[in-house]
Design a protein around this motif. Structure first.
Motif, short mmCIF file in Angstrom:
data_model
loop_
_atom_site.label_atom_id
_atom_site.label_comp_id
_atom_site.label_asym_id
_atom_site.label_seq_id
_atom_site.Cartn_x
_atom_site.Cartn_y
_atom_site.Cartn_z
N GLY A 1 0.80 -1.22 0.00
CA GLY A 1 0.00 0.00 0.00
C GLY A 1 0.83 1.27 0.00
N ILE A 2 0.25 2.32 -0.55
CA ILE A 2 0.85 3.64 -0.58
C ILE A 2 -0.21 4.65 -0.17
CG2 ILE A 2 1.88 5.42 -2.07
CD1 ILE A 2 2.98 3.19 -3.85
N VAL A 3 0.13 5.52 0.78
CA VAL A 3 -0.77 6.60 1.19
C VAL A 3 -0.07 7.93 0.92
CG1 VAL A 3 -2.08 7.64 3.07
CG2 VAL A 3 -1.82 5.15 2.97
N LEU A 4 -0.63 8.70 0.02
CA LEU A 4 -0.02 9.97 -0.38
C LEU A 4 -0.02 10.97 0.78
CD1 LEU A 4 -1.88 10.33 -3.80
CD2 LEU A 4 0.46 9.50 -3.45
N ASN A 5 1.04 11.75 0.87
CA ASN A 5 1.10 12.82 1.87
C ASN A 5 -0.02 13.83 1.64
OD1 ASN A 5 3.36 11.58 2.89
ND2 ASN A 5 4.81 13.07 2.06
N GLU A 6 -0.41 14.52 2.71
CA GLU A 6 -1.52 15.48 2.63
C GLU A 6 -1.26 16.57 1.59
OE1 GLU A 6 -4.50 15.61 3.97
OE2 GLU A 6 -4.26 13.69 4.97
N ASP A 7 0.02 16.98 1.44
CA ASP A 7 0.31 18.10 0.54
C ASP A 7 0.45 17.69 -0.92
OD1 ASP A 7 2.64 16.71 0.85
OD2 ASP A 7 3.90 18.44 1.33
N GLY B 1 -5.10 6.60 -0.26
CA GLY B 1 -4.44 5.30 -0.28
C GLY B 1 -4.81 4.43 -1.46
N PHE B 2 -3.83 3.68 -1.95
CA PHE B 2 -4.05 2.74 -3.05
C PHE B 2 -2.99 1.65 -2.95
CE2 PHE B 2 -1.26 6.11 -4.40
CZ PHE B 2 -0.24 5.50 -5.10
N TYR B 3 -3.24 0.54 -3.66
CA TYR B 3 -2.20 -0.50 -3.66
C TYR B 3 -1.82 -0.88 -5.08
CZ TYR B 3 -6.13 -3.96 -3.73
OH TYR B 3 -7.26 -4.70 -4.02
#
Length: 374
Positions: free
Chosen positions: A289-295, A348-350
């Motif tokens: 999984g990958i969760v992008l930073n807020e910015d 988030g996405f995988y």
């Protein structure tokens, strides 16, 4: 590279064909075949439980498990079950089918599993059980949940659909629940297309499970005292699942190799990657999984769309249970917020972790992701 890369591909290079041939040659393709019995016995033993009961899929496993627990422990309609909001719908749906109320707890930001610190505040006099769900290949922090359950005399339902062979402090996932369930869906570490299994060490529970999954047949076969389901697994499914079970360690090793390589190649992107390890477990990377930073200006959906243009399939994270339209329509939810779960869905996405991935494909995927942020 133009070849399409799916998010997952199973590895059927073991004894799958051999065992299917044995089913066909013997004529035992139904639910009473030897592979069903073998899988029930050996997988229960593997997870340190006494009994196993194969069913049609992981959602069905939860349906019949919760139905059995409601009977044996005499739960009443509208009693409450604590469930992580960041989760697939199966556990909540099973509660509602069984006329129980799901209560949703937010995710922990670091591991994406249930936030243990938020469980106790959700407990009241109607609470009967906690559903432990091991999310995306990393187990929940089980010990403090067991302590809470003991303090309030609650039962544990362990949804280990994504945790075949995983351990918590060296103890097998699937061994902690009063009832534990697994899925054998196509993308799981043990895959037979569909299928699942319920495990328990409680004799009364396994009797109820086998009763309800088999249309509530009695000794007088076609006389029925209750309504159940036909949830029996076929011998054909069990044959494939057993062959997959035989090479589970090989599958886990390959998944960990893929996960570790992604960590190396994606280091430095503006995102949080699947946790490598905690103090109680190494990640088995059911997914990466990958969760992008807020910015980061992109949402998960943006990235998925852009990667599809590069012939790479990616998928979004779970949509939170407390936001599900069906539950809002049923008016079973208060106006609640679970901010971590909501952010995991938005950001988030995988990415592909198929067992047939080559280093070349993994490097291509990583390159395209990094190009997006360049």
């Amino acid at each position: 590279m133009t070849e399409f890369i799916p998010v997952f591909e199973p590895d059927l290079s073991g004894n799958e064909k051999l065992y299917l041939s044995r089913c066909i040659d013997s004529g035992w393709i139904g639910s009473n075949g030897n592979f069903v019995k073998q899988l029930e016995r050996d997988f229960a033993l593997f997870c340190n439980q006494k009994y196993g009961s194969c069913v049609t899929n992981g959602s069905a496993a939860l349906d019949v498990a919760i139905r059995a627990m409601k009977d044996v422990y005499e739960w009443q309609n509208d009693d409450e079950i604590i469930i992580p909001s960041f989760n697939i719908i199966s556990a909540a749906q099973s509660c509602i089918y069984n006329k129980l109320k799901p209560v949703f707890v937010d995710a922990e930001e670091y591991t994406w599993n249930i936030d243990v610190s938020k469980i106790e505040e959700m407990i009241n006099e109607r609470t009967r059980a906690i559903v432990i769900v091991h999310i995306y290949g990393l187990p929940s922090d089980v010990e403090p949940i067991l302590q809470i359950a003991k303090k309030y005399n609650l039962k544990i339902i362990e949804d280990a659909a994504q945790a075949h062979g995983q351990t918590y402090n060296s103890k097998k996932c699937g061994s902690f629940g009063d009832i534990s369930t697994f899925s054998f869906f196509t993308n799981k570490h043990i895959a037979c297309g569909e299928g699942g299994i319920v495990l328990t060490s409680n004799e009364k529970l396994i009797e109820k499970i086998n009763y309800y999954k088999n249309l509530c047949f009695t000794a007088d076969k076609f006389v029925h005292n209750d309504l159940g389901w036909n949830l029996r697994m076929s011998n054909l499914q069990a044959a494939v699942a057993y062959a997959q079970f035989e090479k589970l360690n090989e599958t886990i090793n390959k998944k960990q190799y893929i996960g570790n390589l992604y960590h190396e190649l994606l280091n430095g992107i503006p995102a949080k990657l699947s946790v490598k390890k905690t103090e109680y477990a190494d990640n088995h990377y059911w997914i990466f999984g990958i969760v992008l930073n807020e910015d980061v200006k992109y949402t998960a959906k943006d990235v998925i769309t852009k990667m599809r243009e590069q012939n790479i399939e990616m998928r979004p994270f779970f949509y939170p249970m407390h936001k599900q339209p069906v539950f809002e329509k049923m008016r079973i939810l208060d106006n609640i917020s679970r901010p971590v779960s909501e952010n995991l869905y938005n950001k988030g996405f995988y990415i592909p972790t198929g067992l047939n991935l080559t280093n070349e494909k993994i490097e291509y995927i990583a390159k395209q992701i990094k190009n997006l942020f360049a």
